[in-house]
Enzyme design. Structure first.
Site, PDB file in Angstrom:
ATOM      1  N   CYS A 115       0.839  -1.198   0.000  1.00  0.00           N
ATOM      2  CA  CYS A 115       0.000   0.000   0.000  1.00  0.00           C
ATOM      3  C   CYS A 115       0.875   1.249   0.000  1.00  0.00           C
ATOM      4  O   CYS A 115       2.073   1.193   0.238  1.00  0.00           O
ATOM      5  CB  CYS A 115      -0.901   0.001   1.222  1.00  0.00           C
ATOM      6  N   ARG A 134       3.041   0.386  -6.737  1.00  0.00           N
ATOM      7  CA  ARG A 134       3.017  -0.539  -5.612  1.00  0.00           C
ATOM      8  C   ARG A 134       1.781  -1.445  -5.645  1.00  0.00           C
ATOM      9  O   ARG A 134       1.737  -2.456  -4.947  1.00  0.00           O
ATOM     10  CB  ARG A 134       3.043   0.262  -4.289  1.00  0.00           C
ATOM     11  N   TRP A 138      -4.066  -2.245  -0.739  1.00  0.00           N
ATOM     12  CA  TRP A 138      -4.277  -3.617  -1.184  1.00  0.00           C
ATOM     13  C   TRP A 138      -4.983  -4.322  -0.041  1.00  0.00           C
ATOM     14  O   TRP A 138      -4.492  -4.329   1.095  1.00  0.00           O
ATOM     15  CB  TRP A 138      -2.941  -4.323  -1.459  1.00  0.00           C
ATOM     16  N   ASN A 194      -0.052   0.695   6.301  1.00  0.00           N
ATOM     17  CA  ASN A 194       0.490  -0.347   5.439  1.00  0.00           C
ATOM     18  C   ASN A 194       0.891  -1.540   6.283  1.00  0.00           C
ATOM     19  O   ASN A 194       1.328  -1.374   7.418  1.00  0.00           O
ATOM     20  CB  ASN A 194       1.754   0.139   4.705  1.00  0.00           C
ATOM     21  N   GLY A 195       0.788  -2.746   5.716  1.00  0.00           N
ATOM     22  CA  GLY A 195       1.269  -3.924   6.419  1.00  0.00           C
ATOM     23  C   GLY A 195       0.183  -4.657   7.165  1.00  0.00           C
ATOM     24  O   GLY A 195      -1.017  -4.526   6.867  1.00  0.00           O
ATOM     25  N   GLU A 211      20.733 -21.243  -3.048  1.00  0.00           N
ATOM     26  CA  GLU A 211      20.480 -19.827  -3.283  1.00  0.00           C
ATOM     27  C   GLU A 211      21.560 -18.970  -2.629  1.00  0.00           C
ATOM     28  O   GLU A 211      22.040 -17.992  -3.210  1.00  0.00           O
ATOM     29  CB  GLU A 211      19.097 -19.442  -2.743  1.00  0.00           C
ATOM     30  N   LYS A 221      24.005 -16.375  -4.635  1.00  0.00           N
ATOM     31  CA  LYS A 221      24.137 -14.960  -4.293  1.00  0.00           C
ATOM     32  C   LYS A 221      25.610 -14.592  -4.102  1.00  0.00           C
ATOM     33  O   LYS A 221      26.069 -13.537  -4.547  1.00  0.00           O
ATOM     34  CB  LYS A 221      23.356 -14.647  -3.005  1.00  0.00           C
ATOM     35  N   GLU A 230      27.341 -14.474  -7.461  1.00  0.00           N
ATOM     36  CA  GLU A 230      26.888 -13.378  -8.308  1.00  0.00           C
ATOM     37  C   GLU A 230      27.578 -12.063  -7.984  1.00  0.00           C
ATOM     38  O   GLU A 230      27.984 -11.327  -8.887  1.00  0.00           O
ATOM     39  CB  GLU A 230      25.373 -13.178  -8.156  1.00  0.00           C
ATOM     40  N   HIS A 238      29.528 -37.942  -0.179  1.00  0.00           N
ATOM     41  CA  HIS A 238      29.570 -38.510  -1.525  1.00  0.00           C
ATOM     42  C   HIS A 238      30.399 -37.648  -2.475  1.00  0.00           C
ATOM     43  O   HIS A 238      30.111 -37.588  -3.671  1.00  0.00           O
ATOM     44  CB  HIS A 238      28.152 -38.688  -2.066  1.00  0.00           C
ATOM     45  N   LYS A 273      19.786  -8.041 -15.547  1.00  0.00           N
ATOM     46  CA  LYS A 273      18.589  -8.263 -14.736  1.00  0.00           C
ATOM     47  C   LYS A 273      17.591  -9.155 -15.456  1.00  0.00           C
ATOM     48  O   LYS A 273      16.978 -10.030 -14.856  1.00  0.00           O
ATOM     49  CB  LYS A 273      17.933  -6.906 -14.398  1.00  0.00           C
TER      50      LYS A 273
END
Length: 608
Positions: free
Chosen positions: A2, A27, A74, A98-99, A480, A484, A487, A503, A603
């Site tokens: 929001c 948003r 929202w 918000n939230g 992940e 990161k 990257e 292994h 991106k």
């Protein structure tokens, strides 16, 4: 996600608030409204749908006043109706929010006993009633706001104004961003600098737990303990894309810190928090109950999100799942039964390999669903149904908030599938939805380890190789974390399932190799810690990511421990994504690499 705008000025504010809200449309929202104060009386206008509806309402019923608050919403608690739109008002206060207020049910019960009854379905109105009760008890507006803010749990931003106070707005930030703009004879509150930019380029960003009282002349800021604090004023320079770094050094760090707000926004779209249910479009082009298999295809970070989802769908929905790297999927020419479901995950919605996999599935009679951030993208347009992640623009090449938003959508879909297929009960759905609702607050707490992770990163920067280990749904988070680090630091790193250590990868272990172990205290904790001890016995340097219970149970083999909040195993992969992001970020910063635009990367990967 929001949007909030508040202005205290010497000139009328209603039209300017609507203009500022327009800048926050990216948003996402489903209703809008504003309130102003004239001669000590609060008046408001609200409308469901887009801002054009609110403008029409204001044209018919103008609002005067030199102080006001506005909001784009929202829906989280309650449908997107005028009654549920913000601002929420009582006879003494108006509030935008918000939230998610996690403890709103307990507060509502408390208010019921005192005779304060809400008229909407929102958690925001509970805050308005809490403040009203304190005002009725004789507190001054400033003190009433302060006392209520301290009692709120969750991730949120607030702005409130009071009857009889034409020169005061109180704002608060906890897990959702809020900034103060310093204008000429006026002060502005905004969800970010984009909303404030038309009025001033002088911005102060509130820090976690801060709250502020603004008048037309100044802003007084207080920390979570209620102590006055000084926060730096920054000069914002917004580009044509209407985004800037705020008070952060890089877009990546800004986007890491936007995750509580982003996930809150995503949750509001997919969860009925008032009733503890998942809410999906009423007409899906497929039926979870009749599916024999789910095929997920994605690239990079989105692929790892798909791997986490495999654990969720198979455990909670008993739905077999295949997850493929999109660049390899069509080359193995998999046979596919007509009428199956293929799900594609892409932040940009333009990933070439993912798009090629989508077209293969379409040619083979699959229902096509996609999870994207860009709802007008090619992947979105070629899908039968789109599940948007709604996290707002992500500028840094290394994905952070889009990843956790993708995971939040996938978690919601897994719950829905489990419910439709009869493998989880209504009570279990309520529990899992509650876990997702509490995620923004948990992630806010996880971000509290930033200083410790910064210190650890100095040691990690000296490594040539790093190993990440995890089990179950934390195995993809280990991968992940390794991605990161690769990257943005250019350090070679690999993520492995903990059980695969013996292994092959154990041959790499020596006193120079850092090993990051992602192991909260779940049912697989003891097995992962056993693998960790194997690393320690060979001199490996262990960085353990775990919760309080896990930290207490490990021995002396650990070199560093990063504590994450206690949480249900269902949401722990999303929470554990935070420390692996921060670890990569601070290592890259210490090494001096280009964090937001690492070498050789783009991106949106629009070539195969």
């Amino acid at each position: 996600m929001c949007g909030i705008v508040g202005i205290v000025s010497t000139t009328p504010v209603a039209d300017r608030i609507v203009d500022a809200l327009k800048r926050l449309e990216y948003r996402g929202y489903d209703s809008a409204g504003l309130a102003t104060s004239v001669d000590g009386r609060i008046d408001r206008r609200r409308a469901p749908g887009k801002l054009t509806n609110l403008r029409e309402r204001l044209a018919a019923e103008p609002l005067d006043g030199t102080i006001g608050i506005g909001h784009t919403r929202w829906a989280t608690h309650g449908a997107p109706t005028e009654a549920n739109a913000h601002p929420h008002t009582t006879n003494r206060v108006a509030i935008v929010h918000n939230g998610i207020i996690e403890n709103f049910r307990e507060l509502k019960t408390e208010l019921d006993k005192d005779g304060y009854k809400p008229v909407s379905e929102t958690d925001t109105e509970i805050v308005a009633l809490m403040v009203t009760r304190e005002l009725d008890r004789g507190m001054a507006p400033f003190d009433a706001a302060a006392s209520v803010i301290k009692r709120l749990e969750g991730a949120f931003a607030l702005a409130m104004m009071f009857k009889g106070e034409d020169n005061l707005i109180v704002g608060a930030r906890q897990g959702a961003p809020l900034a103060v703009g310093h204008g000429e004879n006026e002060m502005i509150l905004g969800s970010d600098a984009i909303a404030i930019a038309p009025f001033t380029n002088k911005v102060t960003y509130l820090e976690e737990g801060d709250w502020v009282a603004i008048t037309k002349d100044d802003a007084r800021i207080f920390d979570r303990e209620g102590q006055p604090v000084e926060r730096a004023m920054a000069q914002t320079q917004l580009g044509v894309s209407m985004v800037d770094k705020g008070n952060h050094r890089h877009f990546m760090l800004k986007e890491i810190y936007e995750q509580p707000d982003a996930i809150s926004h995503t949750a509001s779209h997919y969860l009925d928090l008032a009733n503890g249910k998942v809410k999906l479009p009423s007409k899906l082009p497929f039926d979870f109950k009749s599916l024999n298999r789910l095929t997920i295809s994605a690239c990079g970070t989105a692929y790892y999100a798909g791997l986490v989802a495999k654990y969720w769908f198979e455990k909670y929905a008993r739905l077999p799942v295949e997850v493929d790297v999109a660049s390899e999927f069509r080359y193995r020419e998999p046979p596919m039964d007509a009428g199956g479901l293929a799900l594609f995950i892409s932040q940009s919605g333009e990933t070439a390999d993912t798009l090629a996999a989508l077209r293969y599935c379409k040619e083979n009679g699959q229902h096509i669903a996609s999870i994207v951030n860009a709802q007008e993208s090619t992947i979105a347009r070629e899908s039968d149904i789109v599940f948007p992640i709604l996290c707002g623009p992500e500028i840094s090449v290394a994905s952070t908030k889009a990843t956790t938003a993708q995971l939040s959508v996938l978690a919601s879909l897994a719950i829905a599938a489990g419910r439709q297929r009869g493998h989880i009960s209504e009570a279990q759905e309520f529990e899992l939805v509650d876990m997702l609702a509490k995620l923004p607050g948990a992630i806010t707490k996880a971000l509290g380890s930033e200083e410790k992770i910064d210190q650890i990163s100095h040691k990690l920067s000296k490594a040539k190789d790093v190993l990440y280990l995890g089990r179950g749904s934390l195995f993809p988070i280990a991968m992940e974390g390794a991605l990161k680090l690769k990257e943005i630091t250019y350090i070679h790193a690999e993520g492995y399932a903990s059980g695969e250590l013996k292994h092959g990868p154990i041959a790499l272990i020596d006193e120079t190799l850092p090993v990051v172990v992602v192991a909260p205290s779940d049912d697989l904790f003891d097995k992962t810690i056993s693998n960790m001890h194997e690393v320690a016995a060979r001199g490996g340097k262990i960085i353990l990511i775990t919760d309080e219970a896990g930290a207490k149970s490990v021995g002396d083999d650990v070199d560093e421990i990063i504590i994450v909040p206690d949480a249900h195993e269902f949401v722990m992969p999303i929470i554990c994504a935070i420390p692996v992001q921060l670890l990569a970020y601070y290592t890259a910063v210490f090494m001096g690499t280009d964090v937001d635009q690492p070498r050789n990367l783009a991106k949106s990967v629009t070539v195969e």
